[in-house]
Design an enzyme around this catalytic site. Sequence first.
Site, PDB file in Angstrom:
ATOM      1  N   HIS A 182      -3.102  -2.728  -0.170  1.00  0.00           N
ATOM      2  CA  HIS A 182      -3.592  -1.455   0.034  1.00  0.00           C
ATOM      3  C   HIS A 182      -2.766  -0.179  -0.226  1.00  0.00           C
ATOM      4  O   HIS A 182      -2.922   0.803  -0.571  1.00  0.00           O
ATOM      5  CB  HIS A 182      -4.236  -1.419   1.553  1.00  0.00           C
ATOM      6  CG  HIS A 182      -3.025  -1.005   2.700  1.00  0.00           C
ATOM      7  ND1 HIS A 182      -3.484  -0.752   3.834  1.00  0.00           N
ATOM      8  CD2 HIS A 182      -1.693  -1.295   2.440  1.00  0.00           C
ATOM      9  CE1 HIS A 182      -2.352  -0.614   4.634  1.00  0.00           C
ATOM     10  NE2 HIS A 182      -1.412  -1.123   3.795  1.00  0.00           N
ATOM     11  N   GLY A 201       6.806  -9.656   1.072  1.00  0.00           N
ATOM     12  CA  GLY A 201       6.530  -8.054   1.698  1.00  0.00           C
ATOM     13  C   GLY A 201       6.398  -8.098   3.202  1.00  0.00           C
ATOM     14  O   GLY A 201       5.656  -7.144   3.681  1.00  0.00           O
TER      15      GLY A 201
END
Length: 386
Positions: free
Chosen positions: A293, A228
């Site tokens: 998160h 990512g």
Amino acid sequence: MTGLDMEIIFAKIKEEYARTDDVGKRQIQGHIRELQVGFYSDWDVVMRLSSGPLQVALTKVGIDLGIFRSLKESDTPITLAEIVKKTGASPRLLGRILRTQAAFGLIKETGPQEYTSSAFTDVFANSDAAGAVVQLFDISGPCTQILPDFLAERNYQDITSNKDCVFQKAFGSDLTMFEWMPQHPKHMESLGHLMALERPVSWVDHYPVLEELGGFPAPDKVLMVDIGGGFGQQSKALRAKFPDLPGRLIVQDIPQTLANAQPAAGIEFMEHNFFEPQPIQNAKFYYLRHVFHDWPDEQCVLILKQIIPAMGPESQILIDEMVIPSTGVPWQAAFTDLLMMNSLGGVERTRAEWDDLMEQVGLEIIQSKVYDSKEQAILVAVPKRT
């Protein structure tokens, strides 16, 4: 007290700020905020606080019209007439916008209808900073606006789903934000800029990469999989810090993000969805920055479960995220936590919450180091020893 006395005081504060550490800087910032409130009337406090959305809106207008870049690139002040000529905007409207931008310090007024750059101008002339503002205004802004009503409607219960958070109400969609974003390329691009916005402190300066590698590196082995990883900014930082380090660096992300990534020497880009099995086996580091998160615990567990089977005996999962302290949370960390909650049902986690998350997939945290004033940390996770 004379103007000269005030200048001496300001110079002393700047001098102290420049030489202190991150904790000291945070304390000075807090004292200045308290001092400001102490100087304001109740009306001033209300107006100052309520002007926040307008300041962000005027910043976006400045970005859209290219005002900040024009002022930064000019060696001399620019007149209203010149900006009108460049933008095609109404002179009266633009004059009102510019004077308000100047009043908030976004630009600097040098004379009647004459402007130059301020410190804020220089920031927003940066393409990554500008893209970050666009992302926060267009996506986070609507979510923030309706947050009070959303919480009241839900009787102030915890938000734990990315399919049932403020984003869906704000945008009238059944999609999660990450399902919605690929349908809106402009926002995918601005998200990339937000991710690429340089932080003053990097994990590569604080994690003992060389010591942890031991005898692992080899040109044909994968040193790090940047999962990512967006435009690859963290892999680029690692390569810049250790240019002679052998081993491959692979940045993985979805096609819509990688479409805006620039090639870099020594960096490979690979299309990959981190909810699918990790195809790179036996890498030394599986690195994830600001991934967890974005997601509630349920999805974080799924992400980790895709990585664990690919790990070799020397592999480590490096998690580059905030670790929220029990007290005295920096405003940047608290702000980000609620942004994640609103848009994604995500969360900035405490150390106990990180430990609990790792426990769910049979991992344990063997190292944890907070490396900046915003509580950013490197967590090192490995399969739990039996």
